[in-house]
Write a protein that holds these residues in place. Sequence first.
Motif, PDB file in Angstrom:
ATOM      1  N   LYS A 131      16.459   5.568  11.916  1.00 50.63           N
ATOM      2  CA  LYS A 131      16.262   6.601  12.675  1.00 50.63           C
ATOM      3  C   LYS A 131      14.769   7.293  12.758  1.00 50.63           C
ATOM      4  CE  LYS A 131      21.193   7.774  13.275  1.00 50.63           C
ATOM      5  NZ  LYS A 131      21.844   8.981  12.903  1.00 50.63           N
ATOM      6  N   TRP A 132      14.061   6.940  11.645  1.00 53.73           N
ATOM      7  CA  TRP A 132      12.717   7.566  11.255  1.00 53.73           C
ATOM      8  C   TRP A 132      11.868   6.549  10.699  1.00 53.73           C
ATOM      9  CZ3 TRP A 132      12.858  12.760  13.226  1.00 53.73           C
ATOM     10  CH2 TRP A 132      14.082  13.297  13.339  1.00 53.73           C
ATOM     11  N   ILE A 133      10.418   6.763  10.904  1.00 53.65           N
ATOM     12  CA  ILE A 133       9.577   6.176  10.008  1.00 53.65           C
ATOM     13  C   ILE A 133       8.779   7.485   9.396  1.00 53.65           C
ATOM     14  CG2 ILE A 133       7.459   4.690  10.015  1.00 53.65           C
ATOM     15  CD1 ILE A 133       8.735   3.497  12.649  1.00 53.65           C
ATOM     16  N   VAL A 134       8.895   7.389   8.056  1.00 50.00           N
ATOM     17  CA  VAL A 134       8.199   8.679   7.564  1.00 50.00           C
ATOM     18  C   VAL A 134       7.001   8.242   6.680  1.00 50.00           C
ATOM     19  CG1 VAL A 134       8.472  10.495   5.775  1.00 50.00           C
ATOM     20  CG2 VAL A 134      10.651   9.699   7.220  1.00 50.00           C
ATOM     21  N   ILE A 135       5.876   8.585   6.903  1.00 51.22           N
ATOM     22  CA  ILE A 135       4.544   8.229   6.360  1.00 51.22           C
ATOM     23  C   ILE A 135       4.048   8.970   5.186  1.00 51.22           C
ATOM     24  CG2 ILE A 135       2.032   7.704   6.669  1.00 51.22           C
ATOM     25  CD1 ILE A 135       3.033   7.092   9.836  1.00 51.22           C
ATOM     26  N   HIS A 136       3.855   8.337   4.085  1.00 48.69           N
ATOM     27  CA  HIS A 136       3.199   9.271   2.832  1.00 48.69           C
ATOM     28  C   HIS A 136       2.101   8.836   2.358  1.00 48.69           C
ATOM     29  CE1 HIS A 136       7.692  10.457   1.839  1.00 48.69           C
ATOM     30  NE2 HIS A 136       7.734   9.199   2.803  1.00 48.69           N
ATOM     31  N   HIS A 137       1.400   9.455   1.691  1.00 46.59           N
ATOM     32  CA  HIS A 137       0.216   8.911   0.632  1.00 46.59           C
ATOM     33  C   HIS A 137       0.603   8.957  -0.697  1.00 46.59           C
ATOM     34  CE1 HIS A 137      -2.317  13.033  -0.083  1.00 46.59           C
ATOM     35  NE2 HIS A 137      -0.988  13.180  -0.288  1.00 46.59           N
ATOM     36  N   SER A 138      -0.175   8.217  -1.555  1.00 51.78           N
ATOM     37  CA  SER A 138       0.069   8.291  -2.950  1.00 51.78           C
ATOM     38  C   SER A 138      -0.432   9.316  -3.693  1.00 51.78           C
ATOM     39  CB  SER A 138      -0.226   6.828  -3.527  1.00 51.78           C
ATOM     40  OG  SER A 138      -1.679   6.845  -3.632  1.00 51.78           O
ATOM     41  N   ALA A 139      -1.485  10.092  -3.118  1.00 55.69           N
ATOM     42  CA  ALA A 139      -2.063  10.954  -3.682  1.00 55.69           C
ATOM     43  C   ALA A 139      -2.806  10.515  -4.966  1.00 55.69           C
ATOM     44  CB  ALA A 139      -1.456  12.392  -3.827  1.00 55.69           C
ATOM     45  N   THR A 140      -3.111   9.383  -5.056  1.00 51.52           N
ATOM     46  CA  THR A 140      -3.745   8.918  -6.007  1.00 51.52           C
ATOM     47  C   THR A 140      -4.862   7.843  -5.640  1.00 51.52           C
ATOM     48  OG1 THR A 140      -2.182   6.964  -6.229  1.00 51.52           O
ATOM     49  CG2 THR A 140      -1.621   8.902  -7.700  1.00 51.52           C
ATOM     50  N   PRO A 141      -6.060   7.795  -6.322  1.00 52.99           N
ATOM     51  CA  PRO A 141      -6.914   6.980  -5.938  1.00 52.99           C
ATOM     52  C   PRO A 141      -6.807   5.365  -6.095  1.00 52.99           C
ATOM     53  CG  PRO A 141      -7.577   7.737  -8.275  1.00 52.99           C
ATOM     54  CD  PRO A 141      -6.327   8.641  -7.801  1.00 52.99           C
ATOM     55  N   THR A 142      -5.816   5.168  -6.908  1.00 54.61           N
ATOM     56  CA  THR A 142      -5.371   3.712  -7.029  1.00 54.61           C
ATOM     57  C   THR A 142      -4.072   3.475  -6.956  1.00 54.61           C
ATOM     58  OG1 THR A 142      -5.235   3.695  -9.610  1.00 54.61           O
ATOM     59  CG2 THR A 142      -7.406   3.248  -8.513  1.00 54.61           C
TER      60      THR A 142
ATOM     61  N   ASP B 156       8.075   9.657  18.843  1.00 60.81           N
ATOM     62  CA  ASP B 156       8.142  10.877  18.336  1.00 60.81           C
ATOM     63  C   ASP B 156       8.850  11.072  17.047  1.00 60.81           C
ATOM     64  OD1 ASP B 156      10.604  10.625  19.360  1.00 60.81           O
ATOM     65  OD2 ASP B 156      10.678  12.811  19.992  1.00 60.81           O
ATOM     66  N   ARG B 157       9.466   9.930  16.624  1.00 66.47           N
ATOM     67  CA  ARG B 157      10.206   9.897  15.296  1.00 66.47           C
ATOM     68  C   ARG B 157       9.445   9.248  14.368  1.00 66.47           C
ATOM     69  NH1 ARG B 157      16.584  10.556  15.219  1.00 66.47           N
ATOM     70  NH2 ARG B 157      16.751  12.245  16.505  1.00 66.47           N
ATOM     71  N   VAL B 158       8.348   8.958  14.762  1.00 68.81           N
ATOM     72  CA  VAL B 158       7.244   8.449  13.723  1.00 68.81           C
ATOM     73  C   VAL B 158       6.570   9.750  13.089  1.00 68.81           C
ATOM     74  CG1 VAL B 158       4.903   6.986  13.162  1.00 68.81           C
ATOM     75  CG2 VAL B 158       6.911   6.343  14.752  1.00 68.81           C
ATOM     76  N   ILE B 159       6.914  10.049  11.728  1.00 75.14           N
ATOM     77  CA  ILE B 159       6.436  11.204  11.316  1.00 75.14           C
ATOM     78  C   ILE B 159       5.902  11.186   9.973  1.00 75.14           C
ATOM     79  CG2 ILE B 159       8.384  12.578  12.767  1.00 75.14           C
ATOM     80  CD1 ILE B 159       9.908  12.681   9.958  1.00 75.14           C
ATOM     81  N   GLY B 160       5.152  12.250   9.535  1.00 75.36           N
ATOM     82  CA  GLY B 160       4.673  12.611   8.138  1.00 75.36           C
ATOM     83  C   GLY B 160       5.552  13.273   6.985  1.00 75.36           C
ATOM     84  N   HIS B 161       5.433  12.799   5.882  1.00 76.98           N
ATOM     85  CA  HIS B 161       6.063  13.535   4.900  1.00 76.98           C
ATOM     86  C   HIS B 161       6.373  15.178   5.227  1.00 76.98           C
ATOM     87  CE1 HIS B 161       7.542  14.047   0.238  1.00 76.98           C
ATOM     88  NE2 HIS B 161       8.272  14.148   1.218  1.00 76.98           N
ATOM     89  N   GLY B 162       5.080  15.748   5.445  1.00 80.14           N
ATOM     90  CA  GLY B 162       4.924  17.042   5.701  1.00 80.14           C
ATOM     91  C   GLY B 162       5.782  17.675   6.889  1.00 80.14           C
ATOM     92  N   ASP B 163       6.240  16.675   7.700  1.00 77.63           N
ATOM     93  CA  ASP B 163       7.359  17.161   9.058  1.00 77.63           C
ATOM     94  C   ASP B 163       8.579  17.297   8.331  1.00 77.63           C
ATOM     95  OD1 ASP B 163       5.178  17.071  11.183  1.00 77.63           O
ATOM     96  OD2 ASP B 163       5.240  15.072  10.959  1.00 77.63           O
ATOM     97  N   THR B 164       8.958  16.636   7.239  1.00 79.94           N
ATOM     98  CA  THR B 164      10.340  16.835   6.726  1.00 79.94           C
ATOM     99  C   THR B 164      10.465  18.030   5.836  1.00 79.94           C
ATOM    100  OG1 THR B 164       9.927  15.488   4.884  1.00 79.94           O
ATOM    101  CG2 THR B 164      10.338  14.351   7.069  1.00 79.94           C
ATOM    102  N   LYS B 165       9.471  18.498   5.210  1.00 81.09           N
ATOM    103  CA  LYS B 165       9.693  19.793   4.467  1.00 81.09           C
ATOM    104  C   LYS B 165       8.137  20.192   4.365  1.00 81.09           C
ATOM    105  CE  LYS B 165       9.694  17.210   0.158  1.00 81.09           C
ATOM    106  NZ  LYS B 165      10.536  17.047  -1.275  1.00 81.09           N
TER     107      LYS B 165
END
Length: 245
Positions: A79-90, A189-198
């Motif tokens: 139902k959702w696609i949740v996009i993240h970043h690793s917050a790491t350079p590699t 509208d269900r393509v969201i970032g991690h920050g949209d969940t919390k």
Amino acid sequence: MFYVFTFFLAGGCQEQGVVGTLPGANFNGPAVQAPPPPVAPQIVKAPVKAPVLEIKKPAVMAGIPREWIPAATKADGWKWIVIHHSATPTGGAVAFDRMHKQKGWDELGYHFVIGNGTDTRDGQVEVGPRWPKQKHGAHAKTPDNQFNEFGIGICLVGNFDTQNPSRAQQQALAKLVAYMMKTYHIPADRVIGHGDTKATDCPGKNVHIAQIRQMAVQILASEGTQPETVAKRPSGEMMVDLPRR
């Protein structure tokens, strides 16, 4: 005269003897043998074949890697696609899988990882071990856990609070998102970032979810697919159930 009379009496006795041998009269008519009762036809039932269950495979876009198409199916659907970043350079799927296991997780929490040219080439989409099994994610924990249970987790390698995702990463992400939208009927509208969940800064201030949605919709439009852009309830009103920061 004498001789003639004697002969007549003798002939009469012989005639009576012949008549006496005939059977008695039968007034009931000839005996007719009743025909045998008809034999009921045997009904041979054709063997009943078990119904063949047709498994519909997801629609496939042109140029989609085979690894993106799972062998298993998810009964409840994504139902959702949740996009993240690793917050790491590699990093990459192997490194993150090791990190997640060190935290006590069963395996890599994301379903996909998109490289930045360090561990893997820039824009390379790695398929995590959860996706072929259609296993729930471990990337967006919330009290109801809906984004893990029903959310496809995609991680871009890099820290996008301090830098921008590469063009190759954005293009790969848009193509992956477009495929998931089409295959699993996920509205834009269900393509969201991690920050949209919390409350979290992930996927970083330089990842623009609206832009990714637009790119995905354009990819689908180019192949003649018109995706849903707004999730709706059966009655037709817009679903607004995202937690907001």
